[in-house]
Design a protein around this motif. Sequence first.
Motif, mmCIF file in Angstrom:
data_model
loop_
_atom_site.group_PDB
_atom_site.id
_atom_site.type_symbol
_atom_site.label_atom_id
_atom_site.label_comp_id
_atom_site.label_asym_id
_atom_site.label_seq_id
_atom_site.Cartn_x
_atom_site.Cartn_y
_atom_site.Cartn_z
ATOM 1 N N VAL A 358 0.842 -1.204 0.000
ATOM 2 C CA VAL A 358 0.000 0.000 0.000
ATOM 3 C C VAL A 358 0.875 1.253 0.000
ATOM 4 C CG1 VAL A 358 -1.640 1.352 1.362
ATOM 5 C CG2 VAL A 358 -1.988 -1.112 1.074
ATOM 6 N N LYS A 359 1.937 1.254 0.805
ATOM 7 C CA LYS A 359 2.841 2.403 0.859
ATOM 8 C C LYS A 359 3.512 2.638 -0.496
ATOM 9 C CE LYS A 359 3.951 2.269 5.803
ATOM 10 N NZ LYS A 359 5.021 2.018 6.803
ATOM 11 N N ASP A 360 3.881 1.545 -1.163
ATOM 12 C CA ASP A 360 4.529 1.659 -2.469
ATOM 13 C C ASP A 360 3.565 2.248 -3.492
ATOM 14 O OD1 ASP A 360 6.697 1.230 -4.325
ATOM 15 O OD2 ASP A 360 5.569 -0.463 -5.114
ATOM 16 N N ILE A 361 2.320 1.792 -3.460
ATOM 17 C CA ILE A 361 1.308 2.319 -4.380
ATOM 18 C C ILE A 361 1.083 3.809 -4.130
ATOM 19 C CG2 ILE A 361 -1.155 2.249 -4.953
ATOM 20 C CD1 ILE A 361 -1.029 -0.791 -4.510
ATOM 21 N N GLU A 362 0.967 4.191 -2.854
ATOM 22 C CA GLU A 362 0.740 5.591 -2.506
ATOM 23 C C GLU A 362 1.940 6.458 -2.875
ATOM 24 O OE1 GLU A 362 -0.135 5.288 1.626
ATOM 25 O OE2 GLU A 362 -2.273 4.848 1.309
ATOM 26 N N LYS A 363 3.140 5.925 -2.670
ATOM 27 C CA LYS A 363 4.357 6.669 -2.999
ATOM 28 C C LYS A 363 4.414 6.949 -4.492
ATOM 29 C CE LYS A 363 9.402 6.200 -2.935
ATOM 30 N NZ LYS A 363 10.545 5.314 -2.554
ATOM 31 N N ARG A 364 4.110 5.944 -5.306
ATOM 32 C CA ARG A 364 4.181 6.107 -6.749
ATOM 33 C C ARG A 364 3.067 7.012 -7.260
ATOM 34 N NH1 ARG A 364 7.833 3.635 -9.392
ATOM 35 N NH2 ARG A 364 9.258 2.403 -8.158
ATOM 36 N N TYR A 372 -0.828 3.011 -13.607
ATOM 37 C CA TYR A 372 -1.979 2.145 -13.400
ATOM 38 C C TYR A 372 -3.107 2.911 -12.709
ATOM 39 C CZ TYR A 372 1.215 -1.631 -14.543
ATOM 40 O OH TYR A 372 2.112 -2.443 -15.181
ATOM 41 N N ASP A 373 -4.335 2.544 -13.047
ATOM 42 C CA ASP A 373 -5.516 3.161 -12.450
ATOM 43 C C ASP A 373 -5.889 2.376 -11.197
ATOM 44 O OD1 ASP A 373 -7.774 4.629 -11.939
ATOM 45 O OD2 ASP A 373 -9.020 3.556 -13.399
ATOM 46 N N ALA A 407 -13.330 -4.649 -9.970
ATOM 47 C CA ALA A 407 -12.847 -3.944 -11.165
ATOM 48 C C ALA A 407 -11.343 -3.667 -11.145
ATOM 49 C CB ALA A 407 -13.610 -2.617 -11.311
ATOM 50 N N HIS A 408 -10.703 -3.799 -9.978
ATOM 51 C CA HIS A 408 -9.303 -3.368 -9.869
ATOM 52 C C HIS A 408 -8.320 -4.522 -9.714
ATOM 53 C CE1 HIS A 408 -10.687 0.763 -9.516
ATOM 54 N NE2 HIS A 408 -11.515 0.391 -8.550
ATOM 55 N N ALA A 414 -1.279 -6.563 -12.275
ATOM 56 C CA ALA A 414 -0.325 -6.072 -13.278
ATOM 57 C C ALA A 414 0.715 -5.160 -12.631
ATOM 58 C CB ALA A 414 -1.074 -5.331 -14.386
ATOM 59 N N PHE A 415 0.263 -4.301 -11.716
ATOM 60 C CA PHE A 415 1.182 -3.400 -11.005
ATOM 61 C C PHE A 415 2.199 -4.197 -10.198
ATOM 62 C CE2 PHE A 415 2.236 -1.303 -6.980
ATOM 63 C CZ PHE A 415 2.838 -0.136 -7.435
ATOM 64 N N LEU A 416 1.722 -5.193 -9.438
ATOM 65 C CA LEU A 416 2.619 -6.001 -8.615
ATOM 66 C C LEU A 416 3.563 -6.822 -9.486
ATOM 67 C CD1 LEU A 416 0.147 -7.203 -5.832
ATOM 68 C CD2 LEU A 416 1.911 -5.438 -5.665
ATOM 69 N N ASP A 417 3.074 -7.297 -10.608
ATOM 70 C CA ASP A 417 3.907 -8.052 -11.534
ATOM 71 C C ASP A 417 5.047 -7.186 -12.046
ATOM 72 O OD1 ASP A 417 4.732 -10.114 -13.304
ATOM 73 O OD2 ASP A 417 3.570 -9.213 -14.920
ATOM 74 N N GLU A 418 4.750 -5.930 -12.341
ATOM 75 C CA GLU A 418 5.789 -5.021 -12.838
ATOM 76 C C GLU A 418 6.792 -4.673 -11.750
ATOM 77 O OE1 GLU A 418 5.581 -0.471 -13.515
ATOM 78 O OE2 GLU A 418 4.932 -1.381 -15.403
ATOM 79 N N ARG A 419 6.311 -4.489 -10.517
ATOM 80 C CA ARG A 419 7.168 -4.071 -9.419
ATOM 81 C C ARG A 419 7.989 -5.220 -8.829
ATOM 82 N NH1 ARG A 419 9.330 -0.312 -8.252
ATOM 83 N NH2 ARG A 419 8.867 -0.026 -6.040
#
Length: 441
Positions: A358-364, A372-373, A407-408, A414-419
């Motif tokens: 969650v912190k990584d998503i918020e940071k990005r 990513y949406d 929906a997400h 996909a986001f986690l796969d990339e990271r």
Amino acid sequence: MPKSTLQLAFLWSLTSIGLTNAFTQSTASATRQSALQAIPSWEELSSMPNFSYEQPYAINGNTSSSKPSIRDGKPILYRERHGWCPYSERVWFAFEVKKVDYDTVYIDNIYGRPSWYGGNTPQVMWGDGKTQSESMDLVREVDKRFEGIELYPDDILNEVINKARAFDNVFPRGARPSSRAAFLFRYDGEPLWKNEFEKVLRETDELLGSNEGPFFCGDRFTAADIAWAPFLERYAGQLPVLHDGLNPKCAETYPYLARWYEAMEQQIPEYGCRIRGDSSSWRKVLTMAGFGNAGNVPPLVSSRMKEESEREKNPLTEEEKVIQTAIWGTYSADRPYVAESASKEAASVLIRNREMIVKDIEKRRDMKTNTYDLPVGQELDESLRCLASILCEDEFESSLAECRQNAHVAEIAAFLDERMCVPRDMGALSAAYFKRVQHKI
């Protein structure tokens, strides 16, 4: 109709619409609440059996103010934290395949080692306090000190040593040093010529073909395979995107090498399930300008990476499922802290690290580098729980329909796969499920 009657009719129509909308919203809200209740909580998701066992002891060296001390006589393996260093992989491999009870300290070779750490990686501090380095010397010492599979069997000792040393004569010389892109680039930043790679693969295939078994020393897995594995593993993922028609796993061109890859991934559980990096991660590092490629990202890498990534989203065949289930069962059988399947292990890693994710998503999102949406707040939490539930397969079967409608989920996968970095974050078999989830949704 009198004006007053028209007004009353109009007002009544508005009231009817309002009541209808209110009813619709109320129904939608009730439906959503019902769906939310069906999504397992983090406490429920954490009820998988492997959560009741303490994970192997490992710490980030950069967060430790002093050199970690020996615990209960256990050796300490100091290795590069991302899983990029092939020499660290050799020693990690030896510890794992010998089933040694050891501690791990991760050292960051890129952004700065802790002040108390000296030398390169890997290093081992043995239970008697002595420190040793040099990867194959460490592999030999692990074999001497601990029981289990013999990595240097007495009856073929010279063959093992010679086959391990042959690596130095076969792999190309004059390549720019890099742990992320070993033996790939010239000093001008361009990839080595295709014929140089072909020579390496051809000579490796011939060496493997000099005996009847799939491994370097016949039908026995030894230290020779450990010596070669990290580099051949990287080549399998990286060479196909550097040059057209260059595939180390091509059974027609390199039959013995292709047989070796298959044997390593299917017969050596520690390698197939945890230690081996995946092709996706090895392709990603090629785009990190300055790490091996002198700042010049090869022009065809991006397009070829997309093609390979799409192919890897395909579901497993029935035969592949049987093979992977068998090897994972062997791997997890004497490791109670490991989930019972590769997919559940992926869920386990997600659940344990959800706060950091969650912190990584918020940071990005704050840095505006996220393409990513992705949702925020409670909606993000719900979506992560849905993804974890899907990865848990039949563990939460009653909630799967609702979770797949989220929906997400595909976007987060996909986001986690990339990271993700494999094997830093998890093994290749588990990581692959973040690709397959995108295919399912």
